[in-house]
Design an enzyme around this catalytic site. Sequence first.
Site, mmCIF file in Angstrom:
data_model
loop_
_atom_site.group_PDB
_atom_site.id
_atom_site.type_symbol
_atom_site.label_atom_id
_atom_site.label_comp_id
_atom_site.label_asym_id
_atom_site.label_seq_id
_atom_site.Cartn_x
_atom_site.Cartn_y
_atom_site.Cartn_z
ATOM 1 N N ASP A 167 -12.185 -10.248 -1.156
ATOM 2 C CA ASP A 167 -13.411 -10.330 -0.234
ATOM 3 C C ASP A 167 -14.703 -9.165 -0.871
ATOM 4 O OD1 ASP A 167 -13.122 -7.852 0.730
ATOM 5 O OD2 ASP A 167 -12.476 -8.882 2.508
ATOM 6 N N GLU A 171 0.462 -1.310 -0.036
ATOM 7 C CA GLU A 171 -0.125 0.281 -0.049
ATOM 8 C C GLU A 171 0.844 1.072 0.076
ATOM 9 O OE1 GLU A 171 -2.264 -0.480 3.195
ATOM 10 O OE2 GLU A 171 -4.039 -2.026 2.908
ATOM 11 N N GLU A 219 -5.826 -10.766 -1.464
ATOM 12 C CA GLU A 219 -6.975 -10.244 0.163
ATOM 13 C C GLU A 219 -8.895 -10.438 -0.148
ATOM 14 O OE1 GLU A 219 -5.428 -6.768 1.810
ATOM 15 O OE2 GLU A 219 -3.629 -7.194 2.152
#
Length: 476
Positions: free
Chosen positions: A281, A171, A279
């Site tokens: 979702d 990030e 990741e």
Amino acid sequence: MSNTSVPDIRRPKTRAGARIALVSLTAAALAAGAALTVATSANAGTTLGASAAERGRYFGAAVAANKLSDSAYTTILNREFNSVTPENEMKIDATEPQQGQFNFTNADRIVSHARSRGMQVRGHTLAWHSQQPGWMQNMSGAALRTAMLNHVTQVATHYRGQVVAWDVVNEAFADGNGGARRDSNLQRTGNDWIEAAFRAARAADPAAKLCYNDYNTDNWTWDKTQAVYRMVQDFKQRGVPIDCVGLQSHFNSGSPYPSNYRTTLSSFAALGVDVQITELDIEGSGTTQANTYRNVVNDCLAVARCTGITVWGIRDTDSWRASGTPLLFDGSGNKKPAYDAVLSALNNGAGPNPTTTPPGPNPTTTPPGPNPTTTPPPAGAGCTASVSLNSWSAGFVATVRVTAGSSGTSGWTVSLTLPSGATVTNSWNTSASGTSGAVRFSNATHNGRIAAGQSTEFGFQGTGSASSLTPTCTAS
Ligand code: G3I
């Protein structure tokens, strides 16, 4: 919700057999994507990991150490997944709570649980602006750079041989700011902090795949996606060691699954890196959620270098966004329609090795730029050494590649002379003697023996300037 009716039909020995079975699907069933919950392919797998493996990929989950004592949780984990990412336990605050004092207890528990059951481990994450321990939050400049590199080195070394891929940097780009880097204490140590972290990770664990990982990099047209793309392209051109890009892919109404997701995956892959969905979702429920999961899986299957998918938790109640019910199992551990869609897509989805690359706004070829770590071919017996330097205003990291000559080595020593003012502060994969002027680096216990023509790497870090170094290598 459970798809217990999936028939356990043994798969044919060839993929052609699977294709023939697929032809028997009706057009109506194909059009109504959700109707594919009853697997009709003769090679249907019955778990996410097994089905992904049939497509040459992994299917993983983020795992929390404190849930390993929950048998409902581990039953699903052990049955369905063949890859694990520690959700928080490898982060900087967890692994180096006090400077220089490392704690691997919880991360080791997850790694041990996974590896003892044949699951692979993704490491998350070595360098990040967030979840820094207090001592690091208070640091800046050269001291922070040194501390960050030491952290990368120590953690990657601890897990050498156990982690298949590392999110080396997480990030580092800002949202909606024209693709600028995110401001952080790490960024303020100099724009090259990312590549410095990658070089340190490579030196510490040469076999691990090194990934850059971020969110909001799913939509190909977004500035942030383009900025990460340009960074990876630049790294590949300059020989900065990067092997993969992680797309976190946390989807909800504010950051929806984009229709050009496949273009994003294939465009990164065309740079010569693996792409991993790290990741995943998707907030929602029912058929809508299931269809989006199916699209994501099909997009990954359509890109040969999309090597695997990790969902960010197991049950909805395990999620960091629990209220959005974004995962594949409900709070009671039942399979949701989204689970059925993922399994069906893995079993029936697009072919594993497409050769076409969807067009994107940027050229996707990789120029054959010089690789600064290229080692000259070994000449005769003995060994050769080459240095790759990564310098910033107040210091440098040197990565040294040692290549054995025609006789191989049982040990080696690299000698070089540092310019005036340069001082070695830290080294890895080597035993160093001297910190300034003429310095020598001998093999560590694990890397002295090099077969003929093969290589190993070690590294050192220093203050001051080391603009060019000329190493000589002596074999024993
Ligand atoms: O374990 C403590 C508990 O003892 C304490 O009572 C409680 C009080 O707040 O906190 C608990 O720790 C929390 C930890 O999750 C475990 O649940 C932390 O406060 C909380 O900050 C932490 O959140 C994690 C978050 O990263 C931190 O940034 C989430 O679990 C984790 O899923 C999330 O993961 C990130 C990825 O690393 C990077 N990408 C985005 C993703 C989602 O935010």
